[in-house]
Design an enzyme around this catalytic site. Sequence first.
Site, PDB file in Angstrom:
ATOM      1  CB  SER A  59      37.679  50.878  38.297  1.00  6.77           C
ATOM      2  OG  SER A  59      36.292  50.761  38.498  1.00  6.77           O
ATOM      3  CG  HIS A  87      42.170  51.253  39.548  1.00  6.97           C
ATOM      4  ND1 HIS A  87      42.653  50.650  38.411  1.00  6.97           N
ATOM      5  CD2 HIS A  87      40.991  50.648  39.830  1.00  6.97           C
ATOM      6  CE1 HIS A  87      41.793  49.740  38.013  1.00  6.97           C
ATOM      7  NE2 HIS A  87      40.785  49.702  38.849  1.00  6.97           N
ATOM      8  CE  LYS A 118      42.443  46.688  39.794  1.00  7.86           C
ATOM      9  NZ  LYS A 118      42.178  45.552  38.918  1.00  7.86           N
TER      10      LYS A 118
HETATM   11  C1  LIG Z   1      38.394  49.520  42.197  1.00  6.90           C
HETATM   12  C2  LIG Z   1      38.603  48.015  42.133  1.00  6.90           C
HETATM   13  N1  LIG Z   1      38.533  47.301  43.265  1.00  6.90           N
HETATM   14  C3  LIG Z   1      38.717  45.960  43.255  1.00  6.90           C
HETATM   15  C4  LIG Z   1      38.978  45.279  42.088  1.00  6.90           C
HETATM   16  C5  LIG Z   1      39.193  43.779  42.158  1.00  6.90           C
HETATM   17  O1  LIG Z   1      40.490  43.480  41.823  1.00  6.90           O
HETATM   18  P1  LIG Z   1      41.009  41.959  41.661  1.00  6.90           P
HETATM   19  O2  LIG Z   1      40.354  41.465  40.427  1.00  6.90           O
HETATM   20  O3  LIG Z   1      42.481  42.098  41.550  1.00  6.90           O
HETATM   21  O4  LIG Z   1      40.581  41.238  42.887  1.00  6.90           O
HETATM   22  C6  LIG Z   1      39.060  45.956  40.896  1.00  6.90           C
HETATM   23  C7  LIG Z   1      39.335  45.255  39.627  1.00  6.90           C
HETATM   24  O5  LIG Z   1      39.410  45.781  38.555  1.00  6.90           O
HETATM   25  C8  LIG Z   1      38.864  47.376  40.908  1.00  6.90           C
HETATM   26  O6  LIG Z   1      38.926  48.086  39.756  1.00  6.90           O
END
Ligand SMILES: Cc1ncc(COP(=O)(O)O)c(C=O)c1O
Length: 202
Positions: A59, A87, A118
């Site tokens: 990320s 992602h 996302k």
């Molecule tokens: C790699 C990864 N996993 C999980 C999440 C959590 O996502 P959410 O905020 O949609 O629950 C994110 C959020 O940016 C992320 O980048």
Amino acid sequence: MISDQLNHASIIDSIRLAKTITKCQTAVYRHSDMADLEDRLKAANQARIKLIFTDGVFSMEGDIAKLPDIVALARKYDAVVAMDDSHATGVLGRSGRGTAEHYGMLGQVDIITSTLGKALGGAGGRLHRRPRRARRLPHAALPAAALFQRPPPTVAGSTLAAVQYVERHPELVTRLHEHARYFRSASGPGFRPLAGKRPSSR
Ligand SMILES: Cc1ncc(COP(=O)(O)O)c(C=O)c1O
């Protein structure tokens, strides 16, 4: 639990939680450094279960995990691979199935988690597991039970519609890859793409 140094904060927190609840031992390997990962696996040789945790697409840097090497090491040292594909869902691979599809490795990752918030434009999360490799998961993952086992009907319905839409429109994924390639090749002011394998790489 052996975790990549640049895993998302939610993974780091979940490992902390697991450590408190299960008293498991943890280790962090240098970002995408397969020699360091192998050293950590050797050091964990006596552990009953060894679990490697990686992002599919990281990320922070946007680079893609070295999944073929990670899976090969996991097989060599009898470890389980868990991958957060948040992602990569709807982004990587010809039909948007994520990092495993990108590498032609569908069905080879033991556990895949992904947020639906996302590319699918929803909320909450999903988890896939290869049953024989991760049997106890639904019982052990209590803090995530609400998310993974009882999503509200509106979330389940809109997610299903989004997945079906992506399935019917693979051209959206192709266009996304083209846009990413365009921005990576654009040399205008402010564009300084990082080197290495990214979602725009073929
Ligand atoms: C790699 C990864 N996993 C999980 C999440 C959590 O996502 P959410 O905020 O949609 O629950 C994110 C959020 O940016 C992320 O980048």
